[in-house]
Write a protein that holds these residues in place. Structure first.
Motif, mmCIF file in Angstrom:
data_model
loop_
_atom_site.group_PDB
_atom_site.id
_atom_site.type_symbol
_atom_site.label_atom_id
_atom_site.label_comp_id
_atom_site.label_asym_id
_atom_site.label_seq_id
_atom_site.Cartn_x
_atom_site.Cartn_y
_atom_site.Cartn_z
ATOM 1 N N ASN A 10 0.202 -0.918 0.223
ATOM 2 C CA ASN A 10 -0.011 -0.148 0.307
ATOM 3 C C ASN A 10 0.916 1.569 0.078
ATOM 4 O O ASN A 10 0.723 2.177 -0.618
ATOM 5 C CB ASN A 10 -0.925 0.094 1.444
ATOM 6 N N VAL A 11 2.391 1.219 1.053
ATOM 7 C CA VAL A 11 2.900 2.576 0.445
ATOM 8 C C VAL A 11 3.840 2.862 -0.783
ATOM 9 O O VAL A 11 3.675 3.638 -1.173
ATOM 10 C CB VAL A 11 3.764 1.876 1.760
ATOM 11 N N VAL A 12 4.372 1.156 -0.956
ATOM 12 C CA VAL A 12 4.811 1.338 -2.326
ATOM 13 C C VAL A 12 4.012 1.779 -3.833
ATOM 14 O O VAL A 12 4.662 2.999 -4.209
ATOM 15 C CB VAL A 12 5.613 -0.141 -2.319
ATOM 16 N N ARG A 13 2.876 1.284 -3.154
ATOM 17 C CA ARG A 13 1.650 1.780 -4.379
ATOM 18 C C ARG A 13 1.436 3.620 -4.121
ATOM 19 O O ARG A 13 1.367 3.609 -5.409
ATOM 20 C CB ARG A 13 0.269 0.751 -4.196
ATOM 21 N N ASN A 14 1.600 4.417 -3.462
ATOM 22 C CA ASN A 14 1.513 5.266 -2.757
ATOM 23 C C ASN A 14 3.199 6.237 -3.107
ATOM 24 O O ASN A 14 2.947 7.300 -2.527
ATOM 25 C CB ASN A 14 0.526 5.863 -1.638
ATOM 26 N N PHE A 87 -10.382 4.196 1.731
ATOM 27 C CA PHE A 87 -10.855 3.067 2.482
ATOM 28 C C PHE A 87 -11.941 3.193 2.575
ATOM 29 O O PHE A 87 -12.327 1.378 3.639
ATOM 30 C CB PHE A 87 -10.447 5.002 3.730
ATOM 31 N N GLY A 88 -13.198 3.800 1.826
ATOM 32 C CA GLY A 88 -14.272 3.223 1.319
ATOM 33 C C GLY A 88 -14.628 1.936 0.766
ATOM 34 O O GLY A 88 -15.093 0.738 1.232
ATOM 35 N N ILE A 89 -13.360 1.357 0.179
ATOM 36 C CA ILE A 89 -13.076 0.250 -0.492
ATOM 37 C C ILE A 89 -12.656 -0.613 0.469
ATOM 38 O O ILE A 89 -12.951 -2.134 0.393
ATOM 39 C CB ILE A 89 -12.450 0.285 -2.376
ATOM 40 N N LEU A 90 -11.770 -0.151 1.436
ATOM 41 C CA LEU A 90 -11.346 -1.421 1.839
ATOM 42 C C LEU A 90 -12.691 -1.892 3.187
ATOM 43 O O LEU A 90 -12.651 -2.737 3.380
ATOM 44 C CB LEU A 90 -10.700 -0.619 3.004
ATOM 45 N N MET A 91 -13.162 -1.236 3.963
ATOM 46 C CA MET A 91 -14.230 -1.338 4.033
ATOM 47 C C MET A 91 -15.187 -2.254 3.372
ATOM 48 O O MET A 91 -15.894 -2.993 4.355
ATOM 49 C CB MET A 91 -15.160 0.001 5.535
ATOM 50 N N GLN A 99 -9.385 -3.214 12.488
ATOM 51 C CA GLN A 99 -7.622 -3.079 10.816
ATOM 52 C C GLN A 99 -7.076 -1.839 10.563
ATOM 53 O O GLN A 99 -5.976 -1.615 9.924
ATOM 54 C CB GLN A 99 -8.241 -3.982 10.273
ATOM 55 N N LEU A 100 -8.265 -0.988 10.425
ATOM 56 C CA LEU A 100 -7.841 0.149 9.328
ATOM 57 C C LEU A 100 -7.569 0.773 10.677
ATOM 58 O O LEU A 100 -5.851 1.265 10.160
ATOM 59 C CB LEU A 100 -9.431 0.846 8.935
ATOM 60 N N ASN A 101 -7.246 1.213 11.564
ATOM 61 C CA ASN A 101 -6.333 1.673 12.794
ATOM 62 C C ASN A 101 -5.082 0.514 12.461
ATOM 63 O O ASN A 101 -3.886 1.584 12.446
ATOM 64 C CB ASN A 101 -6.746 2.257 14.146
ATOM 65 N N VAL A 102 -4.776 -0.015 12.377
ATOM 66 C CA VAL A 102 -3.415 -0.836 12.837
ATOM 67 C C VAL A 102 -2.687 -0.312 11.313
ATOM 68 O O VAL A 102 -1.456 -0.454 11.184
ATOM 69 C CB VAL A 102 -3.663 -2.471 13.306
ATOM 70 N N MET A 103 -3.412 -0.585 10.591
ATOM 71 C CA MET A 103 -2.737 -0.449 8.657
ATOM 72 C C MET A 103 -2.302 1.281 8.611
ATOM 73 O O MET A 103 -1.311 1.247 8.422
ATOM 74 C CB MET A 103 -3.746 -0.395 7.450
ATOM 75 N N VAL A 104 -3.219 2.027 8.999
ATOM 76 C CA VAL A 104 -2.326 3.325 8.771
ATOM 77 C C VAL A 104 -1.265 3.436 10.035
ATOM 78 O O VAL A 104 -0.652 4.413 9.529
ATOM 79 C CB VAL A 104 -3.450 3.865 8.800
ATOM 80 N N PHE A 105 -1.845 3.048 11.167
ATOM 81 C CA PHE A 105 -0.370 3.641 12.149
ATOM 82 C C PHE A 105 0.923 2.634 11.462
ATOM 83 O O PHE A 105 2.004 3.298 11.510
ATOM 84 C CB PHE A 105 -0.981 1.941 13.170
#
Length: 637
Positions: A10-14, A87-91, A99-105
């Motif tokens: 996700n980081v590499v893609r952005n 985030f909407g697509i992932l949710m 999981q979203l919080n952990v991903m951002v962290f």
């Protein structure tokens, strides 16, 4: 694919969006690590200059760390806002809030750890170069490269803690709205930017008033005006971007000839929205850039002290004998011998000074002088001619007197003195045109009086001034080291008999301090300037998707490739250079206020500094323009 792998990809893609933020963070780590190498270097622990260097660099570490905290916090919060659709697509595919919080962290920590590794890595590669440049500017022997475990641990732990706190904080602030809102976050039409005429006028009044106060500042009122002017400029700048700039765009839209001319309709309309949407970012870029310009420009302006030293120290070596001790002749003979040994051509001059007791003054001052150094006009004339200055004053007669000028920054004030001897009164009519003695030699105040009045003073102490004059003050650096410390010797219990100043040594010491401050300011200024560019970069790429849809629609109705280049270039130029131009204007008025501290013009030094920043911004602009156009055209295909 595991969750950590997903985060990594996700980081590499952005990577394009995160590039400027990552490089700015890595550069901050690099400079922090370089400062730490200086601070913990074993060969920089001794000496007054080295101790001051360590203090300055420690202060710079704190400033950079605090700035890095807010820079990272703002950057991450901006990225989160631009990723709502993701985030909407992932949710929608089943990702939970936790999981979203952990991903951002994890994403923030991954970028932070990468910045730390790259920053310290480049610090190790370029550390020797920075140590050589820094030691040369500080004025100490070249420092060999030394890997400091303390510097490594301090940098690693400090930035790990910073990124950890920011990551934890931002993860907790992730807002998950309704899925439909997340999906449409980038497609919602923007509201018409609203503007207040009163706030626009308020911004203009604040800025104009601040500029006026800065431009008309004098040495007496500068300290009182500084804080109000800074506050007015900051508030005025904020409302300039949020209100006044949008108001100007709306006025341009009403000019039908300009607004409907070719592609101006698109350019001006877009700017009104962009200025409103990015007002806070422009405000931050302007303030950060102004701080960088002023810090570097102020210290670069200190270069004029080379010329000022010749004025402030009429004699390259000044010796004031406070009594009749025989040691004075030995000291003077030593000075003459050292000048001869160095093959320095010199002339000398010796005059008598009388120290009179003061009974009272006409001006109510907190600490009225108890003594007054008095010099006869004929002796003043001898000093002026020996120093190579022009005598502009007419001979004094009777009770006429002049205030003894001892510094270029000294301002004349009308003070009358009554002496204890026979109640004699003296009221100087002005100050001397030339500096008589260095300010260090006159512990209280001094006057130049007529020869007639000078002869009347009998119940007073006497001192003898001896000046040695050379063509170049730098040649005297280090002279009489056993008589002075760091170029200056005040009366002490151990040596209460004389005051001495060696201008060459004082000049070297002062220049070492200013070079050291300039070295620190250049690196901190570079961090600020690069961070300001990063704000523009990731804000630009955050709007790339919206811009792509907009330009795709326009191309369908006949927008040519050449017109697209023109529109994008105009918009990018305004977005990049409006904050910089405003920062230049702020800095120019700040330097006008600073000029009141210098009797010599600092315009050349200021222009060089601002021109250097402008060239750097131009290079950055053309690089970003090329990349942005390339990515935009790819998306339009």
């Amino acid at each position: 694919m595991t969750f950590p792998q997903f985060v990594y990809r996700n980081v590499v893609r952005n990577k394009r969006t995160y590039a400027a933020y990552f490089l700015s963070s890595a550069f901050s780590v690099l400079i922090f690590f370089v400062y730490a190498l200086f601070i913990f270097h074993p060969d920089i622990e001794n000496g007054v200059t080295a101790a001051m260097a360590i203090q300055l660099m420690s202060a710079a570490e704190v400033i950079m760390y605090v700035f890095a905290f807010f820079f990272v916090l703002y950057s991450v919060s901006t990225f989160l806002k631009s990723r709502k659709r993701e985030f909407g697509i992932l949710m929608m595919h089943g990702m939970t809030k936790n999981q979203l919080n952990v991903m951002v962290f994890l994403e923030n920590m991954l970028i932070g750890i990468g910045a730390i590794i790259v920053g310290i890595g480049f610090g190790l590669i370029t550390g020797k170069l920075f140590l050589m440049i820094g030691s040369n500017m500080i004025g100490i022997d070249p420092l060999p490269f030394y890997f400091s475990k303390k510097a490594f641990l301090l940098t690693t732990c400090a930035f790990l803690f910073l990124f950890f706190c920011i990551s934890l904080f931002t993860a907790a602030l992730v807002r998950v709205n309704k899925l439909i809102d997340l999906f449409k976050s980038g497609e919602k039409p923007k509201k018409e930017p609203k503007v207040s005429i009163l706030l626009s006028l308020f911004s203009a009044v604040l800025l104009v008033s601040g500029y006026y106060l800065a431009a008309t500042s004098t040495m007496q009122n500068l300290m009182f005006r500084m804080l109000p002017v800074i506050a007015m400029t900051i508030v005025g700048t904020y409302f300039f971007y949020t209100q006044l700039s949008v108001f100007i765009m709306k006025l341009l839209q009403k000019n039908r000839y300009l607004f409907w001319n070719k592609t101006n309709l698109i350019t001006i309309s877009n700017l009104a929205y962009r200025l409103k949407d990015n007002a806070r970012m422009f405000f931050m870029v302007t303030i950060v850039s102004t701080v960088a310009f002023c810090a570097v420009g102020t210290l670069a302006s200190m270069n004029v002290m080379n010329k000022q030293f010749d004025t402030d120290y009429p004699a390259e070596v000044s010796y004031m004998a406070l009594d009749e001790e025989p040691a004075h002749q030995q000291n003077l003979q030593q000075i003459e011998q050292e000048l001869k040994d160095r093959k320095i051509e010199y002339t000398s001059n010796q005059v008598q000074i009388k120290i009179a007791e003061v009974a009272s003054t006409t001006l109510d001052v907190p600490y009225p002088p108890e003594q007054l150094a008095i010099l006869s006009f004929s002796n003043y004339e001898k000093i002026v001619k020996a120093a190579g200055f022009d005598l502009k004053e007419k001979p004094l007669v009777g009770n006429e007197s002049l205030s003894m000028k001892t510094s270029s920054l000294e301002m004349y004030r009308q003070v009358g003195y009554t002496l204890k001897q026979d109640g004699l009164e003296l009221t100087p009519r002005a100050s001397t045109e030339n500096i008589v003695f260095p300010f260090q030699l006159i512990l209280d105040e001094g006057l130049v009086v007529s020869d007639e009045f000078f002869e009347k003073l009998v119940t007073v102490k006497t001192s003898t001034f001896t000046g040695f004059y050379t063509d170049n003050l730098k040649d005297t650096s280090g002279l009489g080291e056993n008589l002075v410390e760091e170029g200056l010797s005040y009366p002490t219990k151990e040596s209460p008999h004389y005051i001495m100043a060696v201008s060459g040594t004082l000049y070297d010491s002062a220049m070492s301090m200013y070079k050291m401050m300039l070295f620190v300011a250049l690196l901190v200024g570079a961090v600020f300037f690069i961070a300001a560019g990063s704000f523009l970069y990731f804000r630009l790429y955050a709007d790339l998707e919206y811009d792509t849809r907009q330009y795709l629609t326009i191309t369908k109705v006949g927008l040519t490739d050449q017109e697209l280049n023109k529109i994008v270039t105009q918009q990018l130029a305004l977005l990049f250079f409006v904050p910089i131009v405003v920062a230049f204007v702020h800095s120019a008025f700040a330097f006008m206020a600073l000029q009141s501290f210098f009797p010599i013009s600092i315009a050349i030094e200021v222009i060089v500094v601002l021109a250097g920043f402008l060239v750097a911004q131009l290079i950055y602009f053309f690089l970003i323009r090329y990349r942005y156009l390339r990515n935009l055209k790819r998306a339009l295909v």
